[in-house]
Write a protein that holds these residues in place. Structure first.
Motif, short mmCIF file in Angstrom:
data_model
loop_
_atom_site.label_atom_id
_atom_site.label_comp_id
_atom_site.label_asym_id
_atom_site.label_seq_id
_atom_site.Cartn_x
_atom_site.Cartn_y
_atom_site.Cartn_z
N MET A 196 0.86 -1.16 0.00
CA MET A 196 0.00 0.00 0.00
C MET A 196 0.91 1.23 0.00
N LEU A 197 0.50 2.23 -0.74
CA LEU A 197 1.25 3.47 -0.83
C LEU A 197 0.28 4.63 -0.68
N ILE A 198 0.59 5.54 0.23
CA ILE A 198 -0.25 6.72 0.42
C ILE A 198 0.59 7.98 0.32
N LEU A 199 -0.10 9.07 0.02
CA LEU A 199 0.51 10.40 0.07
C LEU A 199 -0.13 11.10 1.27
N LEU A 200 0.66 11.36 2.28
CA LEU A 200 0.21 12.09 3.47
C LEU A 200 0.42 13.56 3.17
N ARG A 201 -0.65 14.28 2.97
CA ARG A 201 -0.56 15.68 2.56
C ARG A 201 -0.12 16.59 3.69
N ASP A 202 0.65 17.60 3.34
CA ASP A 202 0.95 18.69 4.27
C ASP A 202 -0.33 19.49 4.44
N THR A 203 -0.42 20.24 5.54
CA THR A 203 -1.61 21.07 5.76
C THR A 203 -1.21 22.51 5.99
N ASP A 204 -2.16 23.40 5.70
CA ASP A 204 -1.91 24.82 5.98
C ASP A 204 -2.22 25.07 7.46
N LEU A 205 -2.13 26.33 7.88
CA LEU A 205 -2.34 26.66 9.29
C LEU A 205 -3.76 26.38 9.77
N GLY A 265 -5.34 23.68 8.92
CA GLY A 265 -5.52 22.23 8.89
C GLY A 265 -6.06 21.70 7.58
N GLN A 266 -6.08 22.54 6.54
CA GLN A 266 -6.57 22.11 5.24
C GLN A 266 -5.42 21.51 4.42
N PRO A 267 -5.70 20.43 3.67
CA PRO A 267 -4.63 19.81 2.89
C PRO A 267 -4.10 20.75 1.80
N ILE A 268 -2.80 20.69 1.61
CA ILE A 268 -2.16 21.48 0.55
C ILE A 268 -1.96 20.54 -0.64
N ILE A 269 -2.69 20.79 -1.71
CA ILE A 269 -2.61 19.94 -2.90
C ILE A 269 -1.22 20.07 -3.52
N GLY A 270 -0.69 18.96 -3.95
CA GLY A 270 0.63 18.96 -4.58
C GLY A 270 1.77 18.86 -3.59
N SER A 271 1.44 18.57 -2.33
CA SER A 271 2.49 18.46 -1.32
C SER A 271 2.30 17.17 -0.56
N GLY A 272 3.28 16.83 0.21
CA GLY A 272 3.11 15.69 1.11
C GLY A 272 4.28 14.74 1.10
N LEU A 273 4.08 13.65 1.84
CA LEU A 273 5.10 12.65 2.07
C LEU A 273 4.55 11.30 1.63
N LEU A 274 5.28 10.61 0.75
CA LEU A 274 4.87 9.27 0.33
C LEU A 274 5.27 8.28 1.41
#
Length: 177
Positions: free
Chosen positions: A1-10, A12-21
């Protein structure tokens, strides 16, 4: 299984195009890796999952059996909020290494010793090999750039420890003669 854990803004909303696989064989393994990547990683995985869901505004209970079932529910709930995206795992590319010509080591040592190029710049290395009379090595580098790079990044022809030993008469850039 592979997920993209998104970064969030201040907020708490996900930042599209960002994150950690993060990859794992099981959902629980992924949760453990998520926990390890967080600065707030103390405690058991179930505790961590509850804190993350609470911070995301989801106060629903996790499955009582805990473990893998709780981890699956946790990841799914994060996905519904856009905080996690399931990624397609691509099959690993088979590594096919073609044996280099016998003169390659001599050619690379001569080019490295000249200091004329970065050894990762394979087109220039091939040109220099040809100019120095190592035609077979030049052709191999030109036709097998991935194998050439793999050879360099794996330590080349001699073990790394040879660069740090007391003995050895071979001069190099960081160990003058």
């Amino acid at each position: 299984m592979l997920i993209l854990l998104r970064d969030t803004d201040l907020d708490g909303q996900p930042i599209i195009g960002s994150g950690l696989l993060i990859s794992g064989e099981t959902a629980l393994e992924i949760v453990q890796k998520m926990q390890a990547s967080s600065p707030f990683n103390s405690g058991e995985p179930e505790e961590h999952m509850r804190r993350v869901l609470e911070a995301a505004g989801d106060e629903g209970a996790l499955p009582e059996e805990g473990g893998e079932a709780a981890a699956r529910a946790f990841i799914e709930r994060l996905a519904r909020r856009g905080l996690v995206e399931f990624m397609k795992e691509e099959a690993p590319t088979p590594v096919t290494t073609v044996n280099p010509p016998e003169q390659l080591e001599k050619a690379l040592n001569a080019i490295r010793g000249s200091g004329l190029t970065n050894m990762l710049d394979h087109p220039v290395v091939a040109r220099l090999a040809r100019e120095m009379g190592f035609i077979e090595a030049a052709e191999w580098i030109e036709t097998h750039p991935a194998d050439y790079t793999r050879l360099l990044l794996s330590g080349g022809f001699r073990p790394l420890r040879d660069n740090f030993g007391e003995g050895g008469s071979e001069p190099c850039v960081d160990k003058p003669a």
